[in-house]
Design a protein around this motif. Structure first.
Motif, PDB file in Angstrom:
ATOM      1  N   ASP A 169       1.661  55.884  47.879  1.00  0.00           N
ATOM      2  CA  ASP A 169       0.372  55.347  48.330  1.00  0.00           C
ATOM      3  C   ASP A 169       0.552  54.115  49.214  1.00  0.00           C
ATOM      4  OD1 ASP A 169      -0.972  57.330  46.995  1.00  0.00           O
ATOM      5  OD2 ASP A 169      -1.575  56.083  45.297  1.00  0.00           O
ATOM      6  N   LEU A 170       1.465  53.226  48.829  1.00  0.00           N
ATOM      7  CA  LEU A 170       1.666  51.998  49.599  1.00  0.00           C
ATOM      8  C   LEU A 170       2.174  52.271  51.006  1.00  0.00           C
ATOM      9  CD1 LEU A 170       3.308  49.724  46.872  1.00  0.00           C
ATOM     10  CD2 LEU A 170       1.005  49.480  47.825  1.00  0.00           C
TER      11      LEU A 170
ATOM     12  N   PHE B   7      -3.395  54.030  54.340  1.00  0.00           N
ATOM     13  CA  PHE B   7      -2.926  53.197  53.244  1.00  0.00           C
ATOM     14  C   PHE B   7      -3.815  53.371  52.014  1.00  0.00           C
ATOM     15  CE2 PHE B   7      -3.454  48.951  51.212  1.00  0.00           C
ATOM     16  CZ  PHE B   7      -2.178  48.800  50.695  1.00  0.00           C
TER      17      PHE B   7
ATOM     18  N   TRP C 248      -4.351  51.517  48.329  1.00  0.00           N
ATOM     19  CA  TRP C 248      -3.996  50.359  47.509  1.00  0.00           C
ATOM     20  C   TRP C 248      -4.158  50.708  46.026  1.00  0.00           C
ATOM     21  CZ3 TRP C 248      -1.163  46.434  47.238  1.00  0.00           C
ATOM     22  CH2 TRP C 248      -1.412  45.357  46.398  1.00  0.00           C
TER      23      TRP C 248
ATOM     24  N   ARG D  59      -6.058  36.604  42.324  1.00  0.00           N
ATOM     25  CA  ARG D  59      -6.269  38.010  42.669  1.00  0.00           C
ATOM     26  C   ARG D  59      -7.516  38.516  41.969  1.00  0.00           C
ATOM     27  NH1 ARG D  59      -3.777  41.790  45.188  1.00  0.00           N
ATOM     28  NH2 ARG D  59      -1.899  40.508  45.425  1.00  0.00           N
TER      29      ARG D  59
ATOM     30  N   GLN E  74       0.730  40.596  56.846  1.00  0.00           N
ATOM     31  CA  GLN E  74       0.409  42.012  56.690  1.00  0.00           C
ATOM     32  C   GLN E  74      -0.105  42.545  58.020  1.00  0.00           C
ATOM     33  OE1 GLN E  74      -3.170  43.461  54.494  1.00  0.00           O
ATOM     34  NE2 GLN E  74      -1.657  44.224  53.022  1.00  0.00           N
TER      35      GLN E  74
ATOM     36  N   THR F 199      -8.613  52.610  57.655  1.00  0.00           N
ATOM     37  CA  THR F 199      -7.654  52.267  56.603  1.00  0.00           C
ATOM     38  C   THR F 199      -6.267  52.710  57.076  1.00  0.00           C
ATOM     39  OG1 THR F 199      -8.155  54.362  55.487  1.00  0.00           O
ATOM     40  CG2 THR F 199      -9.295  52.383  54.700  1.00  0.00           C
TER      41      THR F 199
ATOM     42  N   SER G 160      -3.650  38.141  56.767  1.00  0.00           N
ATOM     43  CA  SER G 160      -3.463  39.551  57.076  1.00  0.00           C
ATOM     44  C   SER G 160      -4.125  39.896  58.403  1.00  0.00           C
ATOM     45  CB  SER G 160      -4.070  40.406  55.958  1.00  0.00           C
ATOM     46  OG  SER G 160      -4.192  41.751  56.364  1.00  0.00           O
TER      47      SER G 160
ATOM     48  N   GLU H  25      -2.608  35.889  50.215  1.00  0.00           N
ATOM     49  CA  GLU H  25      -2.306  36.143  48.807  1.00  0.00           C
ATOM     50  C   GLU H  25      -1.133  35.268  48.371  1.00  0.00           C
ATOM     51  OE1 GLU H  25      -1.795  40.287  47.839  1.00  0.00           O
ATOM     52  OE2 GLU H  25      -2.784  40.916  49.697  1.00  0.00           O
TER      53      GLU H  25
ATOM     54  N   PHE I 207       5.173  45.429  45.098  1.00  0.00           N
ATOM     55  CA  PHE I 207       4.348  46.157  46.061  1.00  0.00           C
ATOM     56  C   PHE I 207       4.569  45.610  47.469  1.00  0.00           C
ATOM     57  CE2 PHE I 207       0.838  47.498  42.806  1.00  0.00           C
ATOM     58  CZ  PHE I 207       1.821  48.053  42.020  1.00  0.00           C
ATOM     59  N   HIS I 208       4.669  44.294  47.591  1.00  0.00           N
ATOM     60  CA  HIS I 208       4.870  43.683  48.910  1.00  0.00           C
ATOM     61  C   HIS I 208       6.276  43.959  49.437  1.00  0.00           C
ATOM     62  CE1 HIS I 208       1.509  40.521  47.988  1.00  0.00           C
ATOM     63  NE2 HIS I 208       1.053  41.755  48.093  1.00  0.00           N
TER      64      HIS I 208
END
Length: 568
Positions: free
Chosen positions: A155-156, A161, A163, A292, A364, A372, A455, A462, A554-555
């Motif tokens: 998914d990432l 994309f 999330w 978050r 990002q 998306t 981003s 973040e 994830f990043h």
């Protein structure tokens, strides 16, 4: 020689009462077994991959690996990932630099979510801040997503994309407070399971004695959730961060990002105090998300002898799990109060020793058009790719780990001179375009400025915990907004001399994604920044290729990582 064996397998977890199938386990559990070593030990750790169709590795987080760079566990840098039905033997010779609280984890995809375990190295040194007779407790913190690792990675990196969202729950030592009245039949059925199969064990319970001192070893193994943690009715004294001892700080709670560790001293109450407070000997441990939304909160329990609480029911905990019981988030938390113990050998280099500055612009970005689009995290316009660490975005061009290429002479050695004199005007000095590595030579001191840009997709910022493999660094300064020399000098007065760490937080600052209403920043606008200072050892003990990356898995999957080469 100390031998250990780890078996990487797959199974279903019911951490918060609901199932997560195809979870990566170590020796059949999550977390895996706690490993303990002493200074001077030569550890041979054999890792067998019994996963049906996934590669894996193990990284020993916070261990210098100065004598064994090939055992760093980084796929396609230090080693080939371990294929199914194969094994790899890691060799580590522990020195005094390795003493402290840390952990081991998979460094492939999102496997770290469940494939991790505590890793403790001890020595004979007596530390004045640790009370004699203190009892140790390991406090391994994680987050729990119902989607399995392969789905999350897919998914990432997908176009469009997708999330995964915030974690379903947070855990302590692999256990979590249930998020509802128990197993959800619908969630279980979606995974081909039913709730009768659940082996939910309830939240973690930390049993303590009256009037004793405890050394709590907090380990942040989360993949995404920045957490504040406090124990009702108790304060703690922070005595170490990332394994390095510091001047003690009293606090009612800690904030911990992925990859970070804190050692704290907890002094428990007397029997008379507990009876007077009428708690039944039960004191909730609270977990709350910071920086978050939506937040993922949770509970565990500190329990005294002869307690009356039953942690498998909701009664011991406040009913409102969305309420805030701990102090609100604050930029930088109390990081500027972290200073080394008097007489410490881990002292930050002084300003006059700094030879140069490297700036890392993290952002990002969208790599495909659309509402998306496919998204990546770029660092200085390059996104790291686990399958080919020296390629940009998704271009895979090599099949041999970089260290092995260098050893065999199949790749050009990174060049310090080439890095300091790039041919492209768009490349800053310090980056070798040929090898796609940042370069440092023995004896020099480098300031690395990590800029947290908004981003380019949604214009917010973040948190990012940046972890340096094979290298302890010093957090010298951090600030909100644009990085300027004036802002740096002002912030440095609060931080210097910072403590030695291996994982430094970069906070959101301006444009934080939690702001309501949202504060959107223009493209290429900095929300905040942090400066870390690193001395390349003069004895070449750090020679090798080392990752510097965001420890939110994830990043990192999406590209937030760079490679450094240190050599003569």
């Amino acid at each position: 020689v100390v031998h250990e064996t780890l078996y990487i397998t797959q199974g279903t977890l019911w951490t918060d009462g609901n199932p997560r199938e195809n979870s990566v386990l170590i020796n059949g559990t999550s977390p895996g077994p706690e490993l303990r070593f002493r200074v001077g030990d030569l550890a041979l750790i054999k890792v067998f991959n019994h996963l049906p169709n996934q590669n894996t590795t193990i990284h020993f987080h916070g261990i210098s690996q100065s004598l064994s760079p090939a055992s760093d566990g980084t796929p396609m840098i230090s080693q080939w990932p371990i294929a199914p039905n194969n094994f790899f033997e890691y060799q580590i010779h522990f020195t005094k630099a390795d003493i402290g609280t840390t952990f081991y984890h998979s460094h492939v995809g999102a496997q770290i979510m469940t494939a991790h375990g505590a890793f403790i190295v001890t020595g004979d040194e007596e530390i004045s801040t640790i009370p004699k007779g203190a009892i140790e407790k390991t406090m391994l913190v994680g987050d729990y997503f119902y989607a399995n690792d392969e789905t999350i990675v897919k998914d990432l990196l997908s176009d469009p994309f997708v999330w995964p969202g915030s974690a379903s729950s947070v855990s302590l030592n692999g256990k979590s407070w249930r998020v509802s009245d128990g197993c959800n039949d619908t969630i279980a059925a979606m995974k081909g399971l039913n709730c009768d199969q659940s082996d939910y064990k309830g939240p973690e319970v930390i049993d303590v004695e009256y009037d004793r001192s405890y050394r709590l070893r907090w380990i942040g193994a989360q993949t995404l959730m920045h957490l504040a943690i406090g124990i009702f009715g108790h304060s703690q004294k922070i005595i170490a961060a990332d394994g390095k001892h510091m001047q003690p700080i009293n606090t009612t709670f800690i904030e911990i990002m992925g990859g970070q560790r804190y050692d704290t001293i907890l002094n428990t109450k007397t029997k008379e105090q507990v009876e007077r407070e009428k708690t039944g000997g039960c004191y909730p441990i609270r977990f709350e998300t910071r920086w978050r939304i939506p937040a993922t909160n949770g509970w565990a329990m500190l329990r005294y002898p002869n307690s009356t609480c039953d942690v498998k029911i909701d009664a011991p905990f406040p009913r409102n799990n969305t309420a805030t019981y701990l102090p609100a988030q604050q930029f930088g938390w109390i990081s500027d109060q972290f200073h080394p113990l008097k007489g410490s050998k881990h002292i930050a280099p002084q300003d006059w020793e700094v030879s140069r500055r490297v700036i890392l612009q993290a952002q990002q970005v969208a790599i495909a058009p659309g509402k998306t689009p496919a998204l990546r995290w770029d660092v200085n316009n390059l996104a790291y790719n686990e399958s080919d660490p020296r390629a940009n975005h998704d271009k895979v061009t090599v099949q041999t780990p970089y260290l092995i290429q260098l050893f065999k002479g199949d790749a050009m050695m990174p060049s310090y001179q080439r890095g300091l004199h790039p041919t492209s005007p768009d490349v800053q000095p310090g980056f070798d375009e040929v090898s796609s590595t940042y370069v440092g030579k023995a004896g020099e001191v480098i300031d690395v400025v990590i800029i947290n840009n908004s981003s380019a997709f949604n214009h917010v910022t973040e948190t990012h915990p940046w972890h340096f493999h094979g290298a302890e660094h010093f957090t010298i300064a951090m600030g909100i907004g644009e990085f300027t020399e004036e802002a740096f000098q002002k912030a440095k007065k609060r931080f210097y001399p910072g403590i030695a760490r291996d994982t430094t937080g970069v906070w959101p600052g301006l444009g934080a994604s939690i702001e309501k209403p949202a504060v959107l920043l223009a493209n290429n606008t900095s929300g905040a920044w942090s400066v870390i200072r690193y001395r390349v050892p003069e004895d070449d003990s750090s020679s090798g290729v080392w990752m510097l990356h965001c420890h939110w898995a994830f990043h990192q999957i999406m590209g937030m990582s760079v490679n450094w080469f240190f050599g003569p």
